[in-house]
Design a protein around this motif. Structure first.
Motif, PDB file in Angstrom:
ATOM      1  N   MET A  87       0.683  -1.110   0.346  1.00 22.93           N
ATOM      2  CA  MET A  87      -0.068  -0.119   0.526  1.00 22.93           C
ATOM      3  C   MET A  87       0.774   1.420   0.038  1.00 22.93           C
ATOM      4  O   MET A  87       0.391   2.313  -1.123  1.00 22.93           O
ATOM      5  CB  MET A  87      -1.173  -0.333   1.210  1.00 22.93           C
ATOM      6  N   SER A  88       2.051   1.693   0.796  1.00 24.86           N
ATOM      7  CA  SER A  88       2.842   2.529   0.854  1.00 24.86           C
ATOM      8  C   SER A  88       3.227   2.979  -0.711  1.00 24.86           C
ATOM      9  O   SER A  88       3.338   3.730  -0.964  1.00 24.86           O
ATOM     10  CB  SER A  88       3.796   2.228   1.902  1.00 24.86           C
ATOM     11  N   LEU A  89       4.200   1.358  -1.296  1.00 24.30           N
ATOM     12  CA  LEU A  89       4.321   1.536  -2.464  1.00 24.30           C
ATOM     13  C   LEU A  89       3.331   2.373  -3.257  1.00 24.30           C
ATOM     14  O   LEU A  89       3.838   3.309  -4.078  1.00 24.30           O
ATOM     15  CB  LEU A  89       5.050   0.331  -2.718  1.00 24.30           C
ATOM     16  N   VAL A  90       2.154   1.488  -3.537  1.00 27.88           N
ATOM     17  CA  VAL A  90       1.258   2.386  -4.526  1.00 27.88           C
ATOM     18  C   VAL A  90       1.223   3.664  -4.286  1.00 27.88           C
ATOM     19  O   VAL A  90       0.780   4.693  -5.223  1.00 27.88           O
ATOM     20  CB  VAL A  90      -0.124   1.753  -3.768  1.00 27.88           C
ATOM     21  N   VAL A  91       0.763   3.976  -3.265  1.00 28.00           N
ATOM     22  CA  VAL A  91       0.725   5.569  -2.417  1.00 28.00           C
ATOM     23  C   VAL A  91       2.202   6.374  -3.622  1.00 28.00           C
ATOM     24  O   VAL A  91       1.814   7.836  -3.630  1.00 28.00           O
ATOM     25  CB  VAL A  91       0.458   5.403  -0.715  1.00 28.00           C
ATOM     26  N   VAL A  92       3.123   5.781  -3.210  1.00 22.35           N
ATOM     27  CA  VAL A  92       4.382   6.777  -3.556  1.00 22.35           C
ATOM     28  C   VAL A  92       4.495   7.096  -4.598  1.00 22.35           C
ATOM     29  O   VAL A  92       4.560   7.809  -5.075  1.00 22.35           O
ATOM     30  CB  VAL A  92       5.430   6.089  -2.427  1.00 22.35           C
ATOM     31  N   VAL A  93       4.202   5.967  -5.624  1.00 22.47           N
ATOM     32  CA  VAL A  93       3.863   5.721  -7.166  1.00 22.47           C
ATOM     33  C   VAL A  93       2.911   6.811  -7.432  1.00 22.47           C
ATOM     34  O   VAL A  93       3.480   7.732  -7.928  1.00 22.47           O
ATOM     35  CB  VAL A  93       3.795   4.636  -7.774  1.00 22.47           C
ATOM     36  N   GLN A  94       2.203   7.013  -7.052  1.00 22.05           N
ATOM     37  CA  GLN A  94       0.870   7.655  -7.179  1.00 22.05           C
ATOM     38  C   GLN A  94       1.658   9.071  -7.098  1.00 22.05           C
ATOM     39  O   GLN A  94       0.817  10.023  -8.109  1.00 22.05           O
ATOM     40  CB  GLN A  94      -0.862   7.211  -6.690  1.00 22.05           C
ATOM     41  N   VAL A  95       1.686  10.084  -5.725  1.00 22.15           N
ATOM     42  CA  VAL A  95       2.491  10.703  -5.177  1.00 22.15           C
ATOM     43  C   VAL A  95       3.450  11.488  -6.062  1.00 22.15           C
ATOM     44  O   VAL A  95       3.426  13.027  -7.105  1.00 22.15           O
ATOM     45  CB  VAL A  95       2.661  11.114  -3.668  1.00 22.15           C
ATOM     46  N   LEU A  96       4.244   9.577  -6.552  1.00 21.56           N
ATOM     47  CA  LEU A  96       5.312  10.306  -7.639  1.00 21.56           C
ATOM     48  C   LEU A  96       5.195  10.616  -9.328  1.00 21.56           C
ATOM     49  O   LEU A  96       4.688  12.030 -10.168  1.00 21.56           O
ATOM     50  CB  LEU A  96       6.177   9.610  -7.919  1.00 21.56           C
ATOM     51  N   PHE A  97       3.750  10.383  -9.277  1.00 21.46           N
ATOM     52  CA  PHE A  97       3.543  10.188 -10.746  1.00 21.46           C
ATOM     53  C   PHE A  97       2.198  11.599 -10.640  1.00 21.46           C
ATOM     54  O   PHE A  97       2.321  11.990 -11.786  1.00 21.46           O
ATOM     55  CB  PHE A  97       2.158   9.421 -11.325  1.00 21.46           C
ATOM     56  N   ILE A  98       1.157  11.530  -9.988  1.00 24.59           N
ATOM     57  CA  ILE A  98       0.940  13.255 -10.161  1.00 24.59           C
ATOM     58  C   ILE A  98       1.769  14.377  -9.522  1.00 24.59           C
ATOM     59  O   ILE A  98       1.590  15.592 -10.347  1.00 24.59           O
ATOM     60  CB  ILE A  98      -0.092  13.147  -9.600  1.00 24.59           C
ATOM     61  N   GLN A  99       2.567  14.740  -9.357  1.00 28.11           N
ATOM     62  CA  GLN A  99       3.510  15.517  -8.966  1.00 28.11           C
ATOM     63  C   GLN A  99       4.489  16.231  -9.857  1.00 28.11           C
ATOM     64  O   GLN A  99       4.677  17.032  -9.174  1.00 28.11           O
ATOM     65  CB  GLN A  99       4.063  15.495  -7.265  1.00 28.11           C
ATOM     66  N   PHE A 100       5.074  14.112 -10.067  1.00 30.51           N
ATOM     67  CA  PHE A 100       5.567  14.749 -11.368  1.00 30.51           C
ATOM     68  C   PHE A 100       6.402  14.038 -12.392  1.00 30.51           C
ATOM     69  O   PHE A 100       6.760  14.251 -13.261  1.00 30.51           O
ATOM     70  CB  PHE A 100       7.425  13.843 -10.709  1.00 30.51           C
ATOM     71  N   GLY A 101       4.862  13.628 -12.835  1.00 30.64           N
ATOM     72  CA  GLY A 101       4.734  12.549 -14.205  1.00 30.64           C
ATOM     73  C   GLY A 101       4.682  14.024 -15.055  1.00 30.64           C
ATOM     74  O   GLY A 101       4.619  13.700 -16.610  1.00 30.64           O
ATOM     75  N   GLY A 102       4.319  15.095 -15.488  1.00 30.84           N
ATOM     76  CA  GLY A 102       4.062  15.953 -15.784  1.00 30.84           C
ATOM     77  C   GLY A 102       3.242  15.146 -17.244  1.00 30.84           C
ATOM     78  O   GLY A 102       2.434  14.447 -17.719  1.00 30.84           O
ATOM     79  N   LYS A 103       4.346  15.942 -18.019  1.00 30.20           N
ATOM     80  CA  LYS A 103       3.507  15.537 -19.869  1.00 30.20           C
ATOM     81  C   LYS A 103       3.993  13.602 -20.195  1.00 30.20           C
ATOM     82  O   LYS A 103       2.861  13.870 -20.414  1.00 30.20           O
ATOM     83  CB  LYS A 103       4.578  16.305 -21.141  1.00 30.20           C
ATOM     84  N   PHE A 104       4.619  13.269 -19.555  1.00 28.89           N
ATOM     85  CA  PHE A 104       5.095  11.772 -19.481  1.00 28.89           C
ATOM     86  C   PHE A 104       4.124  11.404 -19.298  1.00 28.89           C
ATOM     87  O   PHE A 104       3.168  10.204 -20.020  1.00 28.89           O
ATOM     88  CB  PHE A 104       6.493  11.681 -18.792  1.00 28.89           C
ATOM     89  N   MET A 105       3.422  11.660 -18.648  1.00 28.22           N
ATOM     90  CA  MET A 105       1.569  10.903 -17.106  1.00 28.22           C
ATOM     91  C   MET A 105       0.265  11.387 -18.330  1.00 28.22           C
ATOM     92  O   MET A 105      -0.821  11.331 -17.692  1.00 28.22           O
ATOM     93  CB  MET A 105       1.994  10.813 -15.956  1.00 28.22           C
ATOM     94  N   ASN A 106       0.656  12.492 -18.483  1.00 25.57           N
ATOM     95  CA  ASN A 106      -0.596  13.571 -18.948  1.00 25.57           C
ATOM     96  C   ASN A 106      -1.045  13.689 -17.619  1.00 25.57           C
ATOM     97  O   ASN A 106      -2.339  13.641 -18.256  1.00 25.57           O
ATOM     98  CB  ASN A 106      -1.222  12.663 -19.738  1.00 25.57           C
ATOM     99  N   VAL A 107      -0.319  14.755 -17.131  1.00 28.08           N
ATOM    100  CA  VAL A 107      -1.211  14.758 -15.161  1.00 28.08           C
ATOM    101  C   VAL A 107      -0.426  16.144 -15.220  1.00 28.08           C
ATOM    102  O   VAL A 107      -0.336  16.636 -15.851  1.00 28.08           O
ATOM    103  CB  VAL A 107      -1.079  13.704 -14.610  1.00 28.08           C
ATOM    104  N   MET A 108      -1.524  16.874 -14.118  1.00 28.54           N
ATOM    105  CA  MET A 108      -0.745  18.598 -13.593  1.00 28.54           C
ATOM    106  C   MET A 108      -0.479  17.928 -12.246  1.00 28.54           C
ATOM    107  O   MET A 108      -1.604  17.515 -11.436  1.00 28.54           O
ATOM    108  CB  MET A 108      -1.904  19.220 -14.288  1.00 28.54           C
ATOM    109  N   ARG A 109       0.328  18.647 -11.801  1.00 34.85           N
ATOM    110  CA  ARG A 109       0.803  18.919 -10.631  1.00 34.85           C
ATOM    111  C   ARG A 109      -0.199  19.260  -9.606  1.00 34.85           C
ATOM    112  O   ARG A 109      -1.027  20.325  -9.804  1.00 34.85           O
ATOM    113  CB  ARG A 109       1.411  19.440 -10.229  1.00 34.85           C
ATOM    114  N   LEU A 110      -1.047  18.640  -8.651  1.00 32.52           N
ATOM    115  CA  LEU A 110      -1.788  19.150  -8.007  1.00 32.52           C
ATOM    116  C   LEU A 110      -1.842  19.700  -6.997  1.00 32.52           C
ATOM    117  O   LEU A 110      -0.778  19.256  -6.042  1.00 32.52           O
ATOM    118  CB  LEU A 110      -3.353  18.091  -7.522  1.00 32.52           C
ATOM    119  N   PRO A 111      -2.279  20.777  -5.951  1.00 30.36           N
ATOM    120  CA  PRO A 111      -2.194  21.477  -4.754  1.00 30.36           C
ATOM    121  C   PRO A 111      -2.445  20.092  -3.721  1.00 30.36           C
ATOM    122  O   PRO A 111      -3.151  20.167  -3.704  1.00 30.36           O
ATOM    123  CB  PRO A 111      -2.928  22.416  -4.904  1.00 30.36           C
TER     124      PRO A 111
END
Length: 163
Positions: A100-124
């Motif tokens: 569960m911790s791994l999933v949460v960390v990966v999700q935070v990394l995807f959203i906060q640092f994924g940018g164009k690669f993941m087609n996401v935007m950093r969230l406040p």
């Protein structure tokens, strides 16, 4: 400890199938409803943002919310018995907590640092907290389902009222 399952017993019980179906339906409906009526409070971020940027933020919030719902559903998936809380004994399951911790960390990394690669935007932080609140509701829905199923069994003298 649970007693062994009988060899002829189905692997998936009617309660499991119902819980998976209902919880999946709830997660999809809750995320889409929250986005449709702006429960996340995205409107305050609209000013000063391009249409494309705002659409990307909305998509990021929907994606993040659904993943966070899945994270909380991981607790529900641990509990396969009626009336047994999904959080019971969770602190003793190191493998569960590690995954569960791994999933949460990966999700935070995807959203906060994924940018164009993941087609996401950093969230406040505010949007993260809203996503977590929505995700937490999945745990409460699972607890409610187990409590209702336990109550139905008690009323039905031990028989599954839906079977």
């Amino acid at each position: 400890l649970l007693p062994p399952r009988k060899s002829k017993a189905p692997f998936l019980t009617s309660d499991m199938i119902f819980n998976v179906f209902f919880t999946g339906l709830y997660m999809a409906a809750a995320v889409l409803f929250a986005e449709a009526v702006d429960l996340f409070g995205l409107g305050i971020y609209r000013d000063g943002m391009s249409d494309g940027g705002f659409a990307l933020m909305k998509a990021s919030v929907v994606f993040n919310s659904y993943v966070i719902c899945q994270v909380f559903h991981m607790f529900n998936a641990r509990s396969v018995r009626r009336g047994v809380s999904a959080i019971r004994g969770v602190q003793t399951s190191r493998s569960f907590m590690a995954i569960m911790s791994l999933v949460v960390v990966v999700q935070v990394l995807f959203i906060q640092f994924g940018g164009k690669f993941m087609n996401v935007m950093r969230l406040p932080l505010r949007l993260w907290l809203n996503c977590i609140a929505l995700g937490l509701s999945v745990l409460f829905v699972g607890e409610l389902l187990r409590a209702v199923q336990k109550r139905l069994v008690v009323k039905g003298n031990g028989e599954n009222a839906r079977s």
